[in-house]
Design an enzyme around this catalytic site. Sequence first.
Site, short mmCIF file in Angstrom:
data_model
loop_
_atom_site.label_atom_id
_atom_site.label_comp_id
_atom_site.label_asym_id
_atom_site.label_seq_id
_atom_site.Cartn_x
_atom_site.Cartn_y
_atom_site.Cartn_z
N GLU A 38 0.85 -1.20 0.00
CA GLU A 38 0.00 0.00 0.00
C GLU A 38 0.89 1.26 0.00
O GLU A 38 1.98 1.26 0.59
CB GLU A 38 -0.84 -0.04 1.29
CG GLU A 38 -1.79 1.11 1.51
CD GLU A 38 -2.55 0.95 2.84
OE1 GLU A 38 -2.21 0.04 3.65
OE2 GLU A 38 -3.50 1.73 3.08
N LYS A 109 -9.31 2.55 -2.17
CA LYS A 109 -9.62 1.87 -0.90
C LYS A 109 -10.99 2.28 -0.38
O LYS A 109 -11.25 3.47 -0.14
CB LYS A 109 -8.52 2.22 0.11
CG LYS A 109 -8.56 1.45 1.41
CD LYS A 109 -7.35 1.83 2.26
CE LYS A 109 -7.24 1.02 3.53
NZ LYS A 109 -6.03 1.35 4.31
N CYS A 142 -5.29 -3.24 2.12
CA CYS A 142 -5.08 -3.34 3.56
C CYS A 142 -6.36 -3.54 4.37
O CYS A 142 -6.96 -4.59 4.32
CB CYS A 142 -4.27 -2.14 4.04
SG CYS A 142 -3.37 -2.51 5.57
C1 ACM Z 1 -4.21 -0.08 6.95
O1 ACM Z 1 -5.29 -0.16 6.40
N1 ACM Z 1 -3.17 0.48 6.37
C2 ACM Z 1 -4.02 -0.59 8.32
#
Ligand code: ACM
Length: 269
Positions: A38, A109, A142
């Site tokens: 990420e 995301k 993530c």
């Molecule tokens: C995350 O979503 N970077 C913990």
Amino acid sequence: MRVGYYQYRPQFGKVSHNLNKVVKKLGSAAADLIVLPELAFTGYYFRNKAEVKALAEDPGRSVTVDTLTALCKKQNFRIVTGFTEKARDKYFNSALLIGPRGVEHVYRKLHLFNEEKKWFDEGNIPLQVNRIGPVRIGIMVCFDWVFPEVTRTLALQGADIICHPSNLVLGYCQQTMLTRCLENKVYAITTNRFGYDNRPQGNLRFTGRSQIVAPGGTLIHRAASQREELFIMDIDPRLARDKSITPHNEVLRDRRPEYYKALTQKKGK
Ligand code: ACM
């Protein structure tokens, strides 16, 4: 199909340094698909939105994307990478699928973690799968792992492999992904970073332990917590097409969505 991850330690704010490191490491890699962490080039722990604005790039006008595209062309592979995305006046914690001809998909995301809510806009693009030849990949970033709906939606859309760029700070995602792979009978490549972001507002430590999990929920390979590793292996994506759990049960076909209405109703924030 040869797939892999590169677990490394991006240095906060040093985009070209981080990019050079990736290009050098992957410059002789033989693979079809490599997953990076990420926010792979900017680092993670932003102090405020101004820092995001200073480091984010529009994928359509990005030295980072152009460099990665050239790398994909040279090595004839694809990369899924976390990316700090600028889109007009919005800023997303995104993941890009990049191939020899450039960006093939942008995922933003959906579930922002903790202080990310102060820096990023929530993702606004529906989940979808992308083809790499006969293989279908789905992307999540993530903290999306906490929401089983994400993996399930990608599996229902036919994903064989979940590509999962991460900057994990909590310790229990890696184990949970075994269950995600079992209940959906998919592969998952979770690429985590390691090291710290030491910033004026505090330090964040990332948990490494990047991994590749098979459709039965079997851990195929896991990296150490705090060590760099480029790991590439052969997998058979066709194994993800067998959704059976017993001779009489399949994980997707046996669902009873007419009883799951609450799943698609939004709870108040
Ligand atoms: C995350 O979503 N970077 C913990």
